[in-house]
Scaffold this motif. Structure first.
Motif, PDB file in Angstrom:
ATOM      1  N   UNK A   1      -9.504  -9.126   1.640  1.00 26.44           N
ATOM      2  CA  UNK A   1      -8.714  -8.747   0.477  1.00 26.44           C
ATOM      3  C   UNK A   1      -7.312  -8.344   0.926  1.00 26.44           C
ATOM      4  N   UNK A   2      -6.314  -8.730   0.136  1.00 32.30           N
ATOM      5  CA  UNK A   2      -4.927  -8.383   0.440  1.00 32.30           C
ATOM      6  C   UNK A   2      -4.270  -7.863  -0.824  1.00 32.30           C
ATOM      7  N   UNK A   3      -3.766  -6.610  -0.754  1.00 31.31           N
ATOM      8  CA  UNK A   3      -3.089  -6.003  -1.897  1.00 31.31           C
ATOM      9  C   UNK A   3      -1.589  -6.280  -1.839  1.00 31.31           C
TER      10      UNK A   3
ATOM     11  N   UNK B   1     -12.994  -3.483  -6.933  1.00 30.14           N
ATOM     12  CA  UNK B   1     -12.587  -2.143  -7.348  1.00 30.14           C
ATOM     13  C   UNK B   1     -11.250  -1.765  -6.736  1.00 30.14           C
ATOM     14  N   UNK B   2     -10.577  -0.865  -7.415  1.00 22.60           N
ATOM     15  CA  UNK B   2      -9.374  -0.228  -6.885  1.00 22.60           C
ATOM     16  C   UNK B   2      -9.701   1.247  -6.634  1.00 22.60           C
ATOM     17  N   UNK B   3      -9.382   1.695  -5.431  1.00 22.84           N
ATOM     18  CA  UNK B   3      -9.455   3.101  -5.058  1.00 22.84           C
ATOM     19  C   UNK B   3      -8.048   3.521  -4.643  1.00 22.84           C
ATOM     20  N   UNK B   4      -7.824   4.818  -4.594  1.00 24.37           N
ATOM     21  CA  UNK B   4      -6.538   5.301  -4.118  1.00 24.37           C
ATOM     22  C   UNK B   4      -6.735   6.553  -3.266  1.00 24.37           C
TER      23      UNK B   4
ATOM     24  N   UNK C   1      -6.012   0.847  -2.637  1.00 23.45           N
ATOM     25  CA  UNK C   1      -6.815  -0.126  -1.897  1.00 23.45           C
ATOM     26  C   UNK C   1      -7.723  -0.878  -2.861  1.00 23.45           C
ATOM     27  N   UNK C   2      -7.925  -2.169  -2.600  1.00 22.13           N
ATOM     28  CA  UNK C   2      -8.966  -2.886  -3.336  1.00 22.13           C
ATOM     29  C   UNK C   2     -10.121  -3.188  -2.384  1.00 22.13           C
ATOM     30  N   UNK C   3     -11.302  -3.141  -2.949  1.00 24.59           N
ATOM     31  CA  UNK C   3     -12.518  -3.378  -2.189  1.00 24.59           C
ATOM     32  C   UNK C   3     -13.457  -4.267  -2.975  1.00 24.59           C
TER      33      UNK C   3
ATOM     34  N   UNK D   1     -15.878  -4.612   2.066  1.00 26.56           N
ATOM     35  CA  UNK D   1     -14.622  -4.810   2.778  1.00 26.56           C
ATOM     36  C   UNK D   1     -13.487  -4.254   1.946  1.00 26.56           C
ATOM     37  N   UNK D   2     -12.374  -3.908   2.633  1.00 30.93           N
ATOM     38  CA  UNK D   2     -11.201  -3.348   1.983  1.00 30.93           C
ATOM     39  C   UNK D   2      -9.940  -4.052   2.462  1.00 30.93           C
ATOM     40  N   UNK D   3      -8.925  -4.019   1.597  1.00 27.21           N
ATOM     41  CA  UNK D   3      -7.620  -4.476   2.018  1.00 27.21           C
ATOM     42  C   UNK D   3      -6.896  -3.397   2.809  1.00 27.21           C
ATOM     43  N   UNK D   4      -5.663  -3.696   3.195  1.00 30.36           N
ATOM     44  CA  UNK D   4      -4.894  -2.782   4.033  1.00 30.36           C
ATOM     45  C   UNK D   4      -4.204  -1.695   3.218  1.00 30.36           C
ATOM     46  N   UNK D   5      -4.150  -1.859   1.904  1.00 30.72           N
ATOM     47  CA  UNK D   5      -3.543  -0.865   1.029  1.00 30.72           C
ATOM     48  C   UNK D   5      -2.098  -1.168   0.697  1.00 30.72           C
ATOM     49  N   UNK D   6      -1.660  -0.654  -0.450  1.00 33.98           N
ATOM     50  CA  UNK D   6      -0.269  -0.781  -0.868  1.00 33.98           C
ATOM     51  C   UNK D   6       0.186   0.562  -1.436  1.00 33.98           C
ATOM     52  N   UNK D   7       1.368   0.997  -1.026  1.00 39.28           N
ATOM     53  CA  UNK D   7       1.863   2.324  -1.403  1.00 39.28           C
ATOM     54  C   UNK D   7       2.470   2.292  -2.800  1.00 39.28           C
TER      55      UNK D   7
END
Length: 123
Positions: free
Chosen positions: A4-6, A35-38, A95-97, A112-118
């Motif tokens: 996944x890539x955010x 899902x989206x987590x933060x 993050x999306x997972x 699995x999770x992406x690297x995150x976006x601020x």
């Protein structure tokens, strides 16, 4: 392998809007709930929203209900989180997972999770 890539984070003023995208590399895409987590500094990662494999069920944290909307585009293998009426309390890394089939609020059940976006909400 689920990857996944955010994208789409940035700086926005209070009351503004942002649209986050989660590009998923997995086949078939409709096996996965996304899902989206933060995670804010000094805080645990928390669930924000989730959409099931068919896009029939969407879930939201109480703190974002009525302001955020989640959708999926199976043709593009992408899940979008549209965020409106942003406040400084929404500032976090998002993050999306992904996991098979159904949503859950249990972070550890995502494969699995992406690297995150601020996302930064500030005047």
């Amino acid at each position: 392998q689920l990857q996944l890539v955010e994208s789409g984070g940035g700086l926005v003023q209070p009351g503004g809007s942002l649209r986050l995208s989660c590009k998923v590399s997995a086949a078939p895409f409709n096996y996965y709930a996304i899902a989206w987590f933060r995670q804010a500094p000094g805080k645990e990662r928390e669930g924000v929203s989730c959409i099931d494999r068919h896009g029939r069920e969407a879930h939201y944290a109480d703190s974002v209900k009525g302001r955020f909307n989640i959708s999926r585009d199976d043709g593009a293998s992408t899940v979008t989180l549209t965020m409106n009426s942003l406040t400084p309390e929404d500032t976090a890394v998002y993050y999306c997972g992904g996991r098979h089939f159904e949503c859950t609020s249990e972070r550890l059940q995502y494969l699995s999770w992406g690297q995150g976006t601020q996302v930064t909400v500030s005047s």
